[in-house]
Design a protein around this motif. Structure first.
Motif, PDB file in Angstrom:
ATOM      1  N   UNK A   1       5.118   9.323 -19.027  1.00 57.61           N
ATOM      2  CA  UNK A   1       4.669   8.941 -17.693  1.00 57.61           C
ATOM      3  C   UNK A   1       5.507   7.869 -17.009  1.00 57.61           C
ATOM      4  N   UNK A   2       6.560   7.396 -17.637  1.00 58.09           N
ATOM      5  CA  UNK A   2       7.332   6.323 -17.005  1.00 58.09           C
ATOM      6  C   UNK A   2       8.042   6.839 -15.752  1.00 58.09           C
ATOM      7  N   UNK A   3       8.318   5.918 -14.859  1.00 56.32           N
ATOM      8  CA  UNK A   3       9.005   6.280 -13.621  1.00 56.32           C
ATOM      9  C   UNK A   3      10.361   6.909 -13.913  1.00 56.32           C
ATOM     10  N   UNK A   4      11.090   6.360 -14.859  1.00 55.33           N
ATOM     11  CA  UNK A   4      12.413   6.904 -15.176  1.00 55.33           C
ATOM     12  C   UNK A   4      12.317   8.344 -15.677  1.00 55.33           C
ATOM     13  N   UNK A   5      11.301   8.654 -16.505  1.00 55.96           N
ATOM     14  CA  UNK A   5      11.118  10.032 -16.972  1.00 55.96           C
ATOM     15  C   UNK A   5      10.813  10.964 -15.807  1.00 55.96           C
ATOM     16  N   UNK A   6       9.957  10.516 -14.889  1.00 58.67           N
ATOM     17  CA  UNK A   6       9.630  11.342 -13.717  1.00 58.67           C
ATOM     18  C   UNK A   6      10.875  11.621 -12.881  1.00 58.67           C
ATOM     19  N   UNK A   7      11.651  10.580 -12.633  1.00 61.93           N
ATOM     20  CA  UNK A   7      12.858  10.733 -11.822  1.00 61.93           C
ATOM     21  C   UNK A   7      13.853  11.662 -12.513  1.00 61.93           C
ATOM     22  N   UNK A   8      14.057  11.462 -13.812  1.00 58.76           N
ATOM     23  CA  UNK A   8      14.981  12.330 -14.555  1.00 58.76           C
ATOM     24  C   UNK A   8      14.519  13.781 -14.479  1.00 58.76           C
ATOM     25  N   UNK A   9      13.226  14.017 -14.718  1.00 55.53           N
ATOM     26  CA  UNK A   9      12.700  15.384 -14.668  1.00 55.53           C
ATOM     27  C   UNK A   9      12.938  16.045 -13.326  1.00 55.53           C
ATOM     28  N   UNK A  10      12.664  15.323 -12.258  1.00 57.40           N
ATOM     29  CA  UNK A  10      12.857  15.879 -10.923  1.00 57.40           C
ATOM     30  C   UNK A  10      14.333  16.076 -10.604  1.00 57.40           C
ATOM     31  N   UNK A  11      15.180  15.138 -11.017  1.00 55.61           N
ATOM     32  CA  UNK A  11      16.606  15.275 -10.755  1.00 55.61           C
ATOM     33  C   UNK A  11      17.246  16.414 -11.547  1.00 55.61           C
ATOM     34  N   UNK A  12      16.677  16.728 -12.716  1.00 54.63           N
ATOM     35  CA  UNK A  12      17.233  17.809 -13.537  1.00 54.63           C
ATOM     36  C   UNK A  12      16.718  19.188 -13.128  1.00 54.63           C
ATOM     37  N   UNK A  13      15.819  19.242 -12.147  1.00 49.84           N
ATOM     38  CA  UNK A  13      15.426  20.547 -11.648  1.00 49.84           C
ATOM     39  C   UNK A  13      13.943  20.834 -11.575  1.00 49.84           C
TER      40      UNK A  13
END
Length: 134
Positions: free
Chosen positions: A82-94
């Motif tokens: 749930x961390x912000x960095x995980x969310x951003x990475x997930x969205x940036x990877x597709x």
């Protein structure tokens, strides 16, 4: 009928989500790992892929990257991370949507419908089914 693949290594959650989405009128397959997802996709394309991040053979981030290079399938990340960095990475990877567990299955269904509307795909019927507080 929209085709959905649920990639989740927790068998109970995967089975419950598959059952729920089938009751909503979708054609749904389950997979417990990236390699099982690959085998399912060899049998036919998917309109939506619901993808956990923490999987046994390959993490969901790298799977999302692979899928995005070869497919226009919508990707919903459904994970405990749930961390912000995980969310951003997930969205940036597709990923198109990033949901954090626990989640209500009706929210997953609503996200699927929204993604399918944008794709111009057919949407199944809504039936209410809840289990395990999701």
């Amino acid at each position: 009928m929209a085709r959905i693949v649920v990639v989740e290594d927790e068998a109970d959650l995967r089975d419950d989500l598959v059952e729920y989405l089938e009751r909503c009128g979708y054609e749904v397959r389950g997979a417990a790992s990236g390699s099982e997802l690959d085998a399912v996709l060899e049998q036919g394309t998917a309109d939506v892929i619901i993808l956990d991040v923490n999987l046994p053979d390959e993490d969901g981030f790298s799977i999302a990257r692979r899928i995005r290079t070869a497919s226009n399938a919508a990707i919903i990340m459904l994970t405990a991370r749930s961390s912000l960095i995980d969310r951003v990475i997930g969205l940036e990877l597709g990923a198109d949507v990033y949901l954090v567990k626990p989640v209500n299955f009706r929210e997953v269904e609503a996200q699927i419908k929204a993604l399918l509307r944008r794709q111009g795909s057919e949407v199944g019927l809504t039936l209410v089914y809840e289990r395990h507080g999701f």
